[in-house]
Design an enzyme around this catalytic site. Structure first.
Site, mmCIF file in Angstrom:
data_model
loop_
_atom_site.group_PDB
_atom_site.id
_atom_site.type_symbol
_atom_site.label_atom_id
_atom_site.label_comp_id
_atom_site.label_asym_id
_atom_site.label_seq_id
_atom_site.Cartn_x
_atom_site.Cartn_y
_atom_site.Cartn_z
ATOM 1 N N GLU A 52 13.842 -50.845 1.031
ATOM 2 C CA GLU A 52 13.258 -51.105 -0.283
ATOM 3 C C GLU A 52 11.780 -51.461 -0.179
ATOM 4 O O GLU A 52 10.940 -50.960 -0.935
ATOM 5 C CB GLU A 52 14.002 -52.251 -0.985
ATOM 6 C CG GLU A 52 15.488 -52.005 -1.158
ATOM 7 C CD GLU A 52 16.328 -52.630 -0.055
ATOM 8 O OE1 GLU A 52 17.308 -53.320 -0.385
ATOM 9 O OE2 GLU A 52 15.990 -52.436 1.131
ATOM 10 N N CYS A 75 19.028 -57.367 -0.286
ATOM 11 C CA CYS A 75 19.305 -58.707 0.225
ATOM 12 C C CYS A 75 18.577 -59.757 -0.601
ATOM 13 O O CYS A 75 17.489 -59.542 -1.126
ATOM 14 C CB CYS A 75 18.919 -58.813 1.699
ATOM 15 S SG CYS A 75 17.169 -58.533 2.047
ATOM 16 N N CYS A 84 14.526 -58.730 -0.017
ATOM 17 C CA CYS A 84 14.098 -57.504 -0.686
ATOM 18 C C CYS A 84 14.034 -57.688 -2.204
ATOM 19 O O CYS A 84 13.246 -57.018 -2.889
ATOM 20 C CB CYS A 84 15.042 -56.357 -0.340
ATOM 21 S SG CYS A 84 14.902 -55.823 1.379
ATOM 22 N N TRP A 170 32.099 -26.831 33.367
ATOM 23 C CA TRP A 170 32.097 -27.455 32.062
ATOM 24 C C TRP A 170 33.125 -26.738 31.196
ATOM 25 O O TRP A 170 33.143 -25.516 31.155
ATOM 26 C CB TRP A 170 30.724 -27.373 31.413
ATOM 27 C CG TRP A 170 29.693 -28.148 32.141
ATOM 28 C CD1 TRP A 170 28.783 -27.685 33.034
ATOM 29 C CD2 TRP A 170 29.472 -29.539 32.033
ATOM 30 N NE1 TRP A 170 27.981 -28.699 33.490
ATOM 31 C CE2 TRP A 170 28.392 -29.858 32.881
ATOM 32 C CE3 TRP A 170 30.074 -30.574 31.312
ATOM 33 C CZ2 TRP A 170 27.896 -31.154 33.028
ATOM 34 C CZ3 TRP A 170 29.580 -31.854 31.442
ATOM 35 C CH2 TRP A 170 28.509 -32.147 32.283
ATOM 36 N N ARG A 184 25.682 -40.060 21.421
ATOM 37 C CA ARG A 184 25.342 -41.236 22.231
ATOM 38 C C ARG A 184 24.145 -41.981 21.641
ATOM 39 O O ARG A 184 24.142 -43.209 21.547
ATOM 40 C CB ARG A 184 25.018 -40.812 23.658
ATOM 41 C CG ARG A 184 26.195 -40.431 24.499
ATOM 42 C CD ARG A 184 25.756 -40.024 25.892
ATOM 43 N NE ARG A 184 26.869 -39.509 26.678
ATOM 44 C CZ ARG A 184 26.746 -38.922 27.851
ATOM 45 N NH1 ARG A 184 25.540 -38.762 28.384
ATOM 46 N NH2 ARG A 184 27.813 -38.479 28.490
ATOM 47 N N THR A 196 37.415 -42.771 34.953
ATOM 48 C CA THR A 196 36.419 -41.742 34.641
ATOM 49 C C THR A 196 35.212 -41.869 35.556
ATOM 50 O O THR A 196 34.670 -40.867 36.044
ATOM 51 C CB THR A 196 35.982 -41.856 33.167
ATOM 52 O OG1 THR A 196 37.108 -41.576 32.324
ATOM 53 C CG2 THR A 196 34.861 -40.877 32.843
ATOM 54 N N ASP A 200 34.212 -38.834 37.989
ATOM 55 C CA ASP A 200 33.076 -38.004 37.571
ATOM 56 C C ASP A 200 31.705 -38.558 37.948
ATOM 57 O O ASP A 200 30.718 -37.818 37.898
ATOM 58 C CB ASP A 200 33.109 -37.799 36.050
ATOM 59 C CG ASP A 200 34.369 -37.083 35.587
ATOM 60 O OD1 ASP A 200 34.982 -36.389 36.405
ATOM 61 O OD2 ASP A 200 34.735 -37.233 34.405
ATOM 62 N N LEU A 204 25.865 -41.198 31.745
ATOM 63 C CA LEU A 204 26.055 -41.689 30.374
ATOM 64 C C LEU A 204 24.736 -42.020 29.689
ATOM 65 O O LEU A 204 24.640 -43.000 28.941
ATOM 66 C CB LEU A 204 26.996 -42.910 30.350
ATOM 67 C CG LEU A 204 28.384 -42.711 30.953
ATOM 68 C CD1 LEU A 204 29.183 -44.002 30.892
ATOM 69 C CD2 LEU A 204 29.130 -41.587 30.242
#
Length: 375
Positions: A52, A75, A84, A170, A184, A196, A200, A204
């Protein structure tokens, strides 16, 4: 003004998708003279102007006597920035259209009421469902004190995540993998189970698109995370933490801490695993609003079985890996009947390169069990 209100609120909702305001909510705002947009903005990041204030600053004196559209009730409390409502009143706005009310139970509310008391016309609930969908993760965070979880799955047409030899790179196409990078970047944390990591050795991180890398979270009840893993080796560059139990050796915790990895200990379930309900509250206490769970099968199954996951993103590649391929991306007992199954509702189907991509909120027709374990 109904059609105009809906059109301009839709634009505010579109704007709200931008920015990286966590742990604050995503908010979009439009200042308009009838159907004509004078200025627009979104909340870019915590500590900077709310949507705002940014929109009103862009509009300047032209905002006086005009209408302000905002996706979330303005707010009326002092935080890192002034209320705001003060800025709206100072700008001389005569009408405020709000997508949804503020669900935050910890602040003195009444932003809409204070505007009304000051003589401003206020309309609440325009495109309310869509406006609330933008802040679903934040609503859970602010009302339940727990991080919101989205699950990402990638699998073959016959529901496999690897070939019979264990090869998985893949299965999905490059466009899907880029989409995962974008997912992500939209979350505060990305979470995987220790199996995992051992299988692998992932990084990440966000690499192929602009955006920040989220906090990396590993669920590891016995602290088996190798110091040689890419996650540990990069912990000083990208914040990394491990969720573990009392069974995790103190010596391993000290070594991880020395490498820059934070260790969070949570309650142990009867099965000796991490209590994920507690884990998500611990993450929320560290201002992690949203978590993207990328594996493995046990962790995803645990989150679904206990009703802790709120959203799903599934990438389905048009390949067949056969009955001897590694089974599905989710490992759990599952429902007794299809009508009891968690489902994406409403689902959004897209083509992502050669893959099918379906996403949306998870609905649980049957009340989930109370078991909240993983490890």
């Amino acid at each position: 003004m109904g059609d105009v209100d809906a059109k301009l609120m839709a634009r505010a909702i579109e704007l709200a998708q931008g920015g990286d305001p966590s742990p604050n909510p995503h908010v979009g705002c439009v200042v308009a003279d009838g159907p004509t947009i004078l200025a627009e903005a979104f909340h870019q990041t915590a500590g900077l102007d709310h949507a705002e204030v940014a929109a009103l600053r862009a509009a300047g004196e032209s905002a006086r006597g005009k209408t302000l559209y905002v996706t979330l009730e303005p707010c009326n409390h002092e935080g890192k920035t002034p209320p705001c409502v003060d800025a709206i009143l100072s700008a001389g706005i005569k009408r405020v259209v709000i997508g949804c009310g503020d669900p935050n139970p910890t602040v003195p509310g009444g932003g809409a009421q204070r505007l009304r008391d000051a003589g401003v016309e206020v309309v609440v609930g325009v495109l309310e469902k869509d406006a609330r969908a933008v802040i679903r993760p934040w609503v859970k965070y602010i009302t339940e004190g727990a991080s919101f979880v989205a699950i990402k799955l990638g699998l073959s047409l016959d529901g496999r995540i690897a070939t019979r030899t264990g090869a998985s790179k893949w299965i999905t196409c490059p466009e899907s993998r880029t989409r995962v990078q974008a997912l992500r970047a939209r979350h505060d944390a990305v979470m995987v189970g220790i199996n995992t990591v051992l299988a692998d050795d992932p990084r990440l991180t966000v690499r192929d698109i602009p955006g920040r890398s989220p906090v990396r979270v590993i669920v590891d009840s016995k602290l088996r995370l190798p110091l040689s893993s890419q996650l540990v080796q990069g912990a000083r560059d990208v914040p990394t933490c491990v969720i573990t139990t009392a069974e995790g050796p103190r010596s391993a915790e000290e070594e991880l801490a020395e490498a820059g990895v934070s260790v969070i200990r949570v309650a142990t379930t009867a099965e000796g695993r991490c209590d994920m309900r507690v884990a998500l509250k611990e993450l929320a206490a560290r201002e992690v609003v949203s978590v993207l769970c990328e594996g493995g099968a046990e962790l995803a199954g645990s989150l679904l079985a206990t009703g802790l996951a709120g959203e799903m993103h599934v990438f389905i590649a048009p390949v067949m890996l056969g009955p001897r391929g590694r089974p599905g991306a989710v490992d759990w007992a599952g429902p007794e009947t299809p009508s009891d199954a968690p489902r994406i509702d409403p689902p959004v189907w897209e083509l992502c390169g050669n893959d099918a991509y379906v996403s949306g909120p998870i609905v649980y027709p049957k009340r989930p069990t109370r078991t909240t374990s993983h490890g």
